[in-house]
Design an enzyme around this catalytic site. Structure first.
Site, short mmCIF file in Angstrom:
data_model
loop_
_atom_site.label_atom_id
_atom_site.label_comp_id
_atom_site.label_asym_id
_atom_site.label_seq_id
_atom_site.Cartn_x
_atom_site.Cartn_y
_atom_site.Cartn_z
N LYS A 208 16.43 0.89 -6.18
CA LYS A 208 17.79 1.38 -6.42
C LYS A 208 17.87 1.76 -8.22
CE LYS A 208 21.04 -1.39 -7.81
NZ LYS A 208 21.56 -1.83 -9.00
N THR B 224 24.41 -3.11 -12.34
CA THR B 224 23.60 -1.99 -12.62
C THR B 224 24.02 -1.00 -11.78
OG1 THR B 224 21.64 -3.70 -13.28
CG2 THR B 224 20.97 -1.35 -13.05
N LYS C 185 20.38 0.31 -19.79
CA LYS C 185 19.54 -0.38 -18.67
C LYS C 185 18.56 0.58 -17.93
CE LYS C 185 18.55 -3.55 -15.98
NZ LYS C 185 19.42 -4.29 -14.74
#
Length: 308
Positions: A257, A114, A189
């Site tokens: 994050k 990611t 995502k």
């Protein structure tokens, strides 16, 4: 963006010919993902920054490991990768010891990290200059999804590369979908993480409210999960939230994050994400209270009165 291409849950995939592949990054996601590739009959070479993890993987699944990404990817048709962030990705891809330096002409790099859409586009362009292909392919489903080989994968990149990777990647996927051009997988995502952040905050407030009202929240969740409020988070995290159990799952540090990527991208594209920005701050509160490694459902700890 181009039309969507998708493969959904075709297992068993015995008809897929065995290929030589590599897997870079054997964390909680990468270790079982690479294992599924080996179990599907592919010849797998692995690399991990901590060599002992790579040695443990080969002891369990066979295959081989390289001391550097360059060594691990030699002769591989497809290189899979799952590391921590943009910097980690660049560290295993670029430079003399990086994957791109060791990949054969025409090989494909499928990145399950990611990361930012920006780094995906950067590496896609660099790969093309070197006669390689690159697709960004972040996953959803968490550690359990990786272990069970049931991840949902969102891809960006060239159609031909996607088509070549799909039958191999279905070893660890329940759905493998091309969203669009390079970077589209990472953007999808981000959409996923925005949805999760809002859902978990809403679920936290609902459970905390119900507990304050002295309701039997396990019973309440059983009832409302059969109606319009139902969600994956409610089904899989509701009762552990009621019980105050958070020592598992997707860590708060990782979610922050990911939400940082969302907020950075929103600044670039002008999207307004006020709830996401607020929930990111709430996760910061959980970190400061010592919950960095707690599951993301630990948002509820902010709302409980001491002793509850």
């Amino acid at each position: 963006m181009s039309s969507i291409s998708s493969s959904i849950n075709p297992r068993p995939y015995e008809s897929t010919p065995a290929r030589k592949v590599a897997f870079l990054g054997l964390g909680v996601m990468g270790y079982p993902m690479a294992g599924h590739l080996a179990k599907a009959g592919h010849q797998v070479s692995v690399f991990n920054r901590t060599a002992a993890k790579a040695q443990a993987w080969t002891a369990e699944f066979g295959g081989s490991f390289g001391a550097t990404p360059n060594e691990a990817v030699k002769d591989a048709d497809i290189v899979f990768c799952c590391v921590g962030n943009d910097d980690d990705l660049r560290s295993v891809v670029l430079g003399a010891d990086g994957a791109f330096a060791g990949m054969k002409n025409g090989a494909i790099f499928a990145d399950h990290t990611t990361a930012s859409a920006q780094v995906a586009r950067e590496l896609h362009a660099l790969a093309a200059k070197q006669g390689l292909a690159f697709i960004d392919a972040p996953v959803s489903g968490g550690q359990a999804g990786a272990q069970n080989g049931m991840l949902t994968v969102m891809c960006g990149g060239d159609q031909a590369a996607f088509d070549a990777v799909t039958p191999i990647a279905m070893a660890f996927s329940r759905a493998f979908t091309r969203i669009g051009e390079s970077g589209a997988g990472q953007l999808a995502k981000m959409v996923n993480q925005i949805c999760i952040a809002g859902l978990v905050q809403g679920l936290s407030e609902a459970i905390a409210f119900g507990q304050q009202a002295e309701l039997d929240m396990n019973t309440v969740l059983d009832v409302i999960s059969k109606g319009a409020a139902q969600s994956w988070q409610m089904e899989n995290r509701g009762k552990t939230m009621v019980a105050g159990k958070f020592d598992f799952g997707f860590a708060v540090d990782w979610m922050r994050k990911d939400l940082g990527l969302v907020l950075d991208e929103a600044k670039r594209n002008g999207a307004r994400v006020p709830v996401t920005a607020l929930v990111d701050q709430f996760y910061g509160d959980v970190q400061q209270a010592g919950g960095s490694r707690f599951d993301t459902s630990s948002l509820i700890t902010r709302l409980r009165k001491p002793g509850k």
